[in-house]
Scaffold this active site. Structure first.
Site, PDB file in Angstrom:
ATOM      1  N   HIS A 121      -3.311  -4.738   1.708  1.00 10.86           N
ATOM      2  CA  HIS A 121      -2.710  -5.100   2.996  1.00 10.86           C
ATOM      3  C   HIS A 121      -2.872  -6.596   3.201  1.00 10.86           C
ATOM      4  CE1 HIS A 121      -2.380  -0.989   4.724  1.00 10.86           C
ATOM      5  NE2 HIS A 121      -3.314  -0.752   3.838  1.00 10.86           N
ATOM      6  N   CYS A 168       0.834  -1.209   0.000  1.00  9.75           N
ATOM      7  CA  CYS A 168       0.000   0.000   0.000  1.00  9.75           C
ATOM      8  C   CYS A 168       0.872   1.264   0.000  1.00  9.75           C
ATOM      9  CB  CYS A 168      -1.004  -0.047   1.142  1.00  9.75           C
ATOM     10  SG  CYS A 168      -2.418   0.998   0.806  1.00  9.75           S
ATOM     11  N   GLU A 213      -1.313  -8.053   5.486  1.00  4.61           N
ATOM     12  CA  GLU A 213      -0.993  -8.255   6.906  1.00  4.61           C
ATOM     13  C   GLU A 213      -2.201  -8.068   7.821  1.00  4.61           C
ATOM     14  OE1 GLU A 213      -0.496  -5.589   5.218  1.00  4.61           O
ATOM     15  OE2 GLU A 213      -0.650  -3.819   6.476  1.00  4.61           O
TER      16      GLU A 213
HETATM   17  N1  GLN Z   1      -3.701   6.332   0.822  1.00 10.27           N
HETATM   18  C1  GLN Z   1      -2.427   6.120   1.441  1.00 10.27           C
HETATM   19  C2  GLN Z   1      -1.339   6.905   0.739  1.00 10.27           C
HETATM   20  O1  GLN Z   1      -1.574   7.452  -0.276  1.00 10.27           O
HETATM   21  C3  GLN Z   1      -2.075   4.654   1.461  1.00 10.27           C
HETATM   22  C4  GLN Z   1      -3.105   3.919   2.277  1.00 10.27           C
HETATM   23  C5  GLN Z   1      -2.611   2.679   2.928  1.00 10.27           C
HETATM   24  O2  GLN Z   1      -1.408   2.435   3.063  1.00 10.27           O
HETATM   25  N2  GLN Z   1      -3.552   1.932   3.403  1.00 10.27           N
HETATM   26  O3  GLN Z   1      -0.259   6.966   1.217  1.00 10.27           O
END
Ligand code: GLN
Length: 187
Positions: free
Chosen positions: A169, A78, A171
């Site tokens: 994610h 992410c 995790e």
């Molecule tokens: N929206 C977040 C970003 O742009 C990432 C979101 C996440 O890691 N769950 O950094």
């Protein structure tokens, strides 16, 4: 095998738990000196702008670039995937720029539009339980990048040699298949 989780911000404990379920030792990494002791590192989800600033502040941008230059694997989930990308669409924020791809942030909507799905991933036998929270997607990629998963036609996981990136994610579930896959890259 020792796998670090960058612990400046974000979902750290959850990754440590799955690293250990997958059979390696998880190390909470807060200082650049610790990079010498680990075989691979996970950049967790969180907020990529905040994490990028802290990485810059604590010297992790250069340190992780040389970690990667030594061929040591890095897995970004992410926000971590955003930090790995060469280009972040429409933005200039501190990041590693190691993987040949352009990512778009928050590509699947807002927090309340978070969702969970069983995602087929190349190289993993069973679909992976994946949680998407304000997730990014890979808009474009260059030579050497292998697409590992798509969701509704959008690229959500990819690998470039020793670098691994996922929009979601893994995790936040009990499914450690992505972590096992990463461990096989570290071996
Ligand atoms: N929206 C977040 C970003 O742009 C990432 C979101 C996440 O890691 N769950 O950094």
């Amino acid at each position: 095998m020792k796998i670090g989780v960058l612990a400046l911000q974000g979902a750290v404990a959850e990754h440590i738990r799955l690293i250990e379920l997958a059979g390696a030792e998880g190390v909470i990494v807060k200082k650049v000196e610790q990079l010498a002791d680990i075989d691979g590192i996970i950049l967790p989800g969180g907020e990529s702008t905040t994490m990028g600033k802290l990485m810059h502040l604590y010297g992790f941008i250069d340190a992780l670039r040389s970690f990667s230059d030594q061929g040591k694997p890095i897995f970004g989930t992410c926000a971590g995937m955003i930090l790995l990308a060469e280009e972040i669409a429409g933005q200039e924020q501190p990041h590693l720029g190691l993987m040949s791809m352009r990512v778009a942030r928050n590509a699947f909507g807002r927090q309340r539009e978070s969702f969970e799905t069983d995602l087929p991933v190349v190289g993993i036998v069973e679909p992976v339980r994946a949680v998407f929270i304000r997730a990014p997607l890979i808009e474009e990629f260059g030579a050497g990048v292998e697409v590992l998963a798509t969701y509704n036609g959008q690229i959500v996981a990819a690998r470039q040699g020793h670098l691994l990136a996922a929009s979601f994610h893994p995790e936040l579930t009990d499914d450690y298949a992505m972590h096992s896959y990463f461990l096989s890259m570290v071996k």
